[in-house]
Design a protein around this motif. Sequence first.
Motif, PDB file in Angstrom:
ATOM      1  N   LEU A  83       0.818  -1.215   0.000  1.00 22.93           N
ATOM      2  CA  LEU A  83       0.000   0.000   0.000  1.00 22.93           C
ATOM      3  C   LEU A  83       0.857   1.273   0.000  1.00 22.93           C
ATOM      4  N   SER A  84       0.358   2.305  -0.719  1.00 22.54           N
ATOM      5  CA  SER A  84       1.021   3.608  -0.736  1.00 22.54           C
ATOM      6  C   SER A  84       0.369   4.590   0.230  1.00 22.54           C
ATOM      7  N   CYS A  85      -0.791   4.228   0.785  1.00 23.29           N
ATOM      8  CA  CYS A  85      -1.494   5.065   1.771  1.00 23.29           C
ATOM      9  C   CYS A  85      -2.428   4.170   2.574  1.00 23.29           C
ATOM     10  N   LEU A  86      -2.983   4.734   3.642  1.00 22.00           N
ATOM     11  CA  LEU A  86      -3.857   3.950   4.523  1.00 22.00           C
ATOM     12  C   LEU A  86      -5.279   4.494   4.570  1.00 22.00           C
ATOM     13  N   THR A  87      -5.721   5.116   3.497  1.00 21.37           N
ATOM     14  CA  THR A  87      -7.072   5.685   3.468  1.00 21.37           C
ATOM     15  C   THR A  87      -8.134   4.643   3.162  1.00 21.37           C
ATOM     16  N   GLY A  88      -7.727   3.498   2.630  1.00 19.91           N
ATOM     17  CA  GLY A  88      -8.690   2.474   2.238  1.00 19.91           C
ATOM     18  C   GLY A  88      -9.138   2.612   0.795  1.00 19.91           C
ATOM     19  N   ASP A  89      -8.659   3.639   0.135  1.00 17.19           N
ATOM     20  CA  ASP A  89      -9.011   3.873  -1.261  1.00 17.19           C
ATOM     21  C   ASP A  89      -8.289   2.856  -2.147  1.00 17.19           C
ATOM     22  N   ILE A  90      -8.915   2.433  -3.232  1.00 17.73           N
ATOM     23  CA  ILE A  90      -8.323   1.463  -4.154  1.00 17.73           C
ATOM     24  C   ILE A  90      -7.033   1.994  -4.781  1.00 17.73           C
ATOM     25  N   ASP A  91      -6.912   3.331  -4.860  1.00 19.91           N
ATOM     26  CA  ASP A  91      -5.697   3.927  -5.425  1.00 19.91           C
ATOM     27  C   ASP A  91      -4.477   3.731  -4.522  1.00 19.91           C
ATOM     28  N   CYS A  92      -4.676   3.318  -3.298  1.00 19.48           N
ATOM     29  CA  CYS A  92      -3.556   3.063  -2.370  1.00 19.48           C
ATOM     30  C   CYS A  92      -2.832   1.751  -2.686  1.00 19.48           C
ATOM     31  N   VAL A  93      -3.471   0.855  -3.427  1.00 19.86           N
ATOM     32  CA  VAL A  93      -2.882  -0.456  -3.701  1.00 19.86           C
ATOM     33  C   VAL A  93      -1.819  -0.315  -4.783  1.00 19.86           C
ATOM     34  N   ILE A  94      -0.560  -0.613  -4.402  1.00 22.65           N
ATOM     35  CA  ILE A  94       0.548  -0.577  -5.366  1.00 22.65           C
ATOM     36  C   ILE A  94       0.514  -1.851  -6.199  1.00 22.65           C
ATOM     37  N   THR A  95       0.448  -2.964  -5.514  1.00 25.56           N
ATOM     38  CA  THR A  95       0.347  -4.274  -6.158  1.00 25.56           C
ATOM     39  C   THR A  95      -0.297  -5.226  -5.172  1.00 25.56           C
ATOM     40  N   ALA A  96      -0.912  -6.284  -5.679  1.00 25.80           N
ATOM     41  CA  ALA A  96      -1.606  -7.252  -4.829  1.00 25.80           C
ATOM     42  C   ALA A  96      -1.595  -8.605  -5.510  1.00 25.80           C
ATOM     43  N   ASP A  97      -1.833  -9.637  -4.703  1.00 25.75           N
ATOM     44  CA  ASP A  97      -1.863 -10.979  -5.283  1.00 25.75           C
ATOM     45  C   ASP A  97      -2.723 -11.884  -4.412  1.00 25.75           C
ATOM     46  N   THR A  98      -3.508 -12.736  -5.070  1.00 25.16           N
ATOM     47  CA  THR A  98      -4.226 -13.816  -4.412  1.00 25.16           C
ATOM     48  C   THR A  98      -3.378 -15.057  -4.614  1.00 25.16           C
ATOM     49  N   VAL A  99      -3.037 -15.734  -3.507  1.00 23.78           N
ATOM     50  CA  VAL A  99      -2.078 -16.846  -3.580  1.00 23.78           C
ATOM     51  C   VAL A  99      -2.675 -18.104  -2.973  1.00 23.78           C
ATOM     52  N   ASN A 100      -2.283 -19.253  -3.525  1.00 21.57           N
ATOM     53  CA  ASN A 100      -2.730 -20.550  -3.027  1.00 21.57           C
ATOM     54  C   ASN A 100      -1.579 -21.408  -2.514  1.00 21.57           C
ATOM     55  N   GLY A 101      -0.387 -20.896  -2.592  1.00 24.19           N
ATOM     56  CA  GLY A 101       0.776 -21.667  -2.148  1.00 24.19           C
ATOM     57  C   GLY A 101       1.907 -20.738  -1.752  1.00 24.19           C
ATOM     58  N   PRO A 102       3.078 -21.297  -1.461  1.00 25.42           N
ATOM     59  CA  PRO A 102       4.216 -20.487  -1.041  1.00 25.42           C
ATOM     60  C   PRO A 102       4.727 -19.605  -2.183  1.00 25.42           C
ATOM     61  N   GLY A 103       5.394 -18.524  -1.807  1.00 20.78           N
ATOM     62  CA  GLY A 103       5.952 -17.611  -2.803  1.00 20.78           C
ATOM     63  C   GLY A 103       6.820 -16.562  -2.140  1.00 20.78           C
ATOM     64  N   ASN A 104       7.164 -15.525  -2.894  1.00 23.42           N
ATOM     65  CA  ASN A 104       7.998 -14.425  -2.414  1.00 23.42           C
ATOM     66  C   ASN A 104       7.360 -13.096  -2.772  1.00 23.42           C
TER      67      ASN A 104
END
Length: 150
Positions: free
Chosen positions: A108-129
């Motif tokens: 996140l780039s901010c903590l307002t809860g706005d969708i514009d705060c999300v820099i990157t995101a991922d839904t994961v089902n296993g291990p990763g980095n």
Amino acid sequence: MSTTRLGAAAAAIGIGAVVLSGCASSEATSGHLDRPVGWPASGWPATTGEVVEQPATPAVQPSIPPPAPVPCRLPDNGVFKVGKDIQPGTYSYVVTGHPDVGGYWQRLSCLTGDIDCVITADTVNGPGNMTVEPTDVAVEVFDVQLNPEE
């Protein structure tokens, strides 16, 4: 030796024997006539000139270094502020929720809860980095356990 001298010597020896026989009590041997019979000299205040020795204390106390910080385990759900709760760097992750549902993380780039705060995101089902950047404000995870890579 004359009889007078022998008598005086015997009297001196007799007096010495009386004085020595009086030394059998604890008061006489310790020099404490003012404490109750049976009290040890070390457990009674020094009132008759007794020198009470204090235990020696070292002039310099050895310094013990603090233990090395143990990498903390972050909770698998929550928002972690970068620089406070989580440090920039690369993290491995494992999904802690149900395998069919998986987990989710976002930087996140901010903590307002706005969708514009999300820099990157991922839904994961296993291990990763994932990499947390110094410019990120926070990282949010749902059923994902982050572990710092060394």
